[in-house]
Design an enzyme around this catalytic site. Sequence first.
Site, PDB file in Angstrom:
ATOM      1  N   HIS A  16      44.597  -1.253  16.182  1.00 56.72           N
ATOM      2  CA  HIS A  16      43.566  -0.203  16.185  1.00 56.72           C
ATOM      3  C   HIS A  16      44.082   1.051  15.469  1.00 56.72           C
ATOM      4  O   HIS A  16      43.390   1.631  14.637  1.00 56.72           O
ATOM      5  CB  HIS A  16      43.214   0.094  17.655  1.00 56.72           C
ATOM      6  N   GLU A  17      45.299   1.431  15.780  1.00 56.87           N
ATOM      7  CA  GLU A  17      45.861   2.644  15.163  1.00 56.87           C
ATOM      8  C   GLU A  17      46.112   2.437  13.659  1.00 56.87           C
ATOM      9  O   GLU A  17      45.878   3.347  12.860  1.00 56.87           O
ATOM     10  CB  GLU A  17      47.150   3.068  15.879  1.00 56.87           C
ATOM     11  N   GLU A  49      36.015   4.951  16.000  1.00 50.87           N
ATOM     12  CA  GLU A  49      36.662   4.109  17.019  1.00 50.87           C
ATOM     13  C   GLU A  49      36.260   2.647  16.878  1.00 50.87           C
ATOM     14  O   GLU A  49      37.095   1.740  16.950  1.00 50.87           O
ATOM     15  CB  GLU A  49      36.327   4.613  18.421  1.00 50.87           C
TER      16      GLU A  49
HETATM   17 ZN   LIG Z   1      41.162   5.351  18.178  1.00 46.53          ZN
END
Ligand SMILES: [Zn+2]
Length: 264
Positions: free
Chosen positions: A128-129, A190
Site C-alpha cells: 500500500h505504501e 487510499e
Molecule cells: Zn495510505
Amino acid sequence: MCSLKSVLVILFPITLILSLAGCATSPMGRKQLTVMSESQMNSMGANSFEELKRKMKISQNARFNQLTKCLSRELLNAAEQNPNEWEVVVFAENSPNAFALPGNKIGVHTGMIQLAQNPDQLAAVIGHEIGHVLAQHGNERTSQALLAQGGIMAANIALGDGSPKRNLLLAGIGLGAQFGILMPFSRKHETEADKLGVQYMAKAGYDPLQASRLWVTMGQKAGGSPPEFLSTHPSPDSRVRYLESYGAQFTGTYQTSRSKARCR
Ligand SMILES: [Zn+2]
C-alpha cells in the site's frame, strides 16, 4: 491536457501556476495534476524523512527489521522497482501505522508489524505504501493544496491593483514544503494505494485476500478510538468489501507466484 475542474475554476487568474502544471497518469490510469517537479517532491520527502529518523526511535528488533526489509525487497521487485533505491525504516512506535514519502521513503511502525497476523498482511501494508509513492500521491496532494492557495491569492489580487504579482505566486509554490507531507491522503488515494498494494503482493507471491483480513483486524482493534492509520482512511467495512472482491481477481497471479515468496 488535464481536464480537471479545479484547473478550470482558477484558470483565468493563475496563469503562472498553470504554466508550470504537469499532467501525470497514475499506475491505475487515473489522470493527475502535478504542479511540483519530481525532484522537488523527492528532496522534500528525503529531508522530512531524515528529520523523522532524528526525532523518532528506530527499532532494533531483528525479527521486525528482517521481515519488513525482506518483504519490501520482494514487493519492490514485483512493482518493477530497484529495491536499492528505496529506504524502508522500522520505527519503534506502538501505534499501528505506516507511511510513505516521495523520494522512495517508507516508514513502518512496530505496532503495525505486531498487528499483522502473518507476513502476507504486512506485505499488504508495505505494498500500500509503495503504491502511494509510485502513484505520486504526495505530488498530487501538494499540487491540490497549492492550487487552493493560489485560488485564494488570485481572489485578493483581483481585488487589488490587478498586477500579476508573480513573486506571491512563486511564494505559494515554495509553501509546498510547509504543507506537511504527512497530511492525510484522500479516500481516492487510499483506494488506489490499496489496489496497487494487492497487485504487488499477488505478483510477489503473497495472498492478496490477506489484505482484507488485515482490515478486519484493524476494524476490531479500532474500538472507541481508531488508530492513526485508520482515522485517515476509508472505513474498515467498506475497505474489507472492496479488498475482498479486488483481491479475488488476483488469486490466479498469487497461485502462480506463491512459490517464490521467501519472507516468512
Ligand atoms: Zn495510505
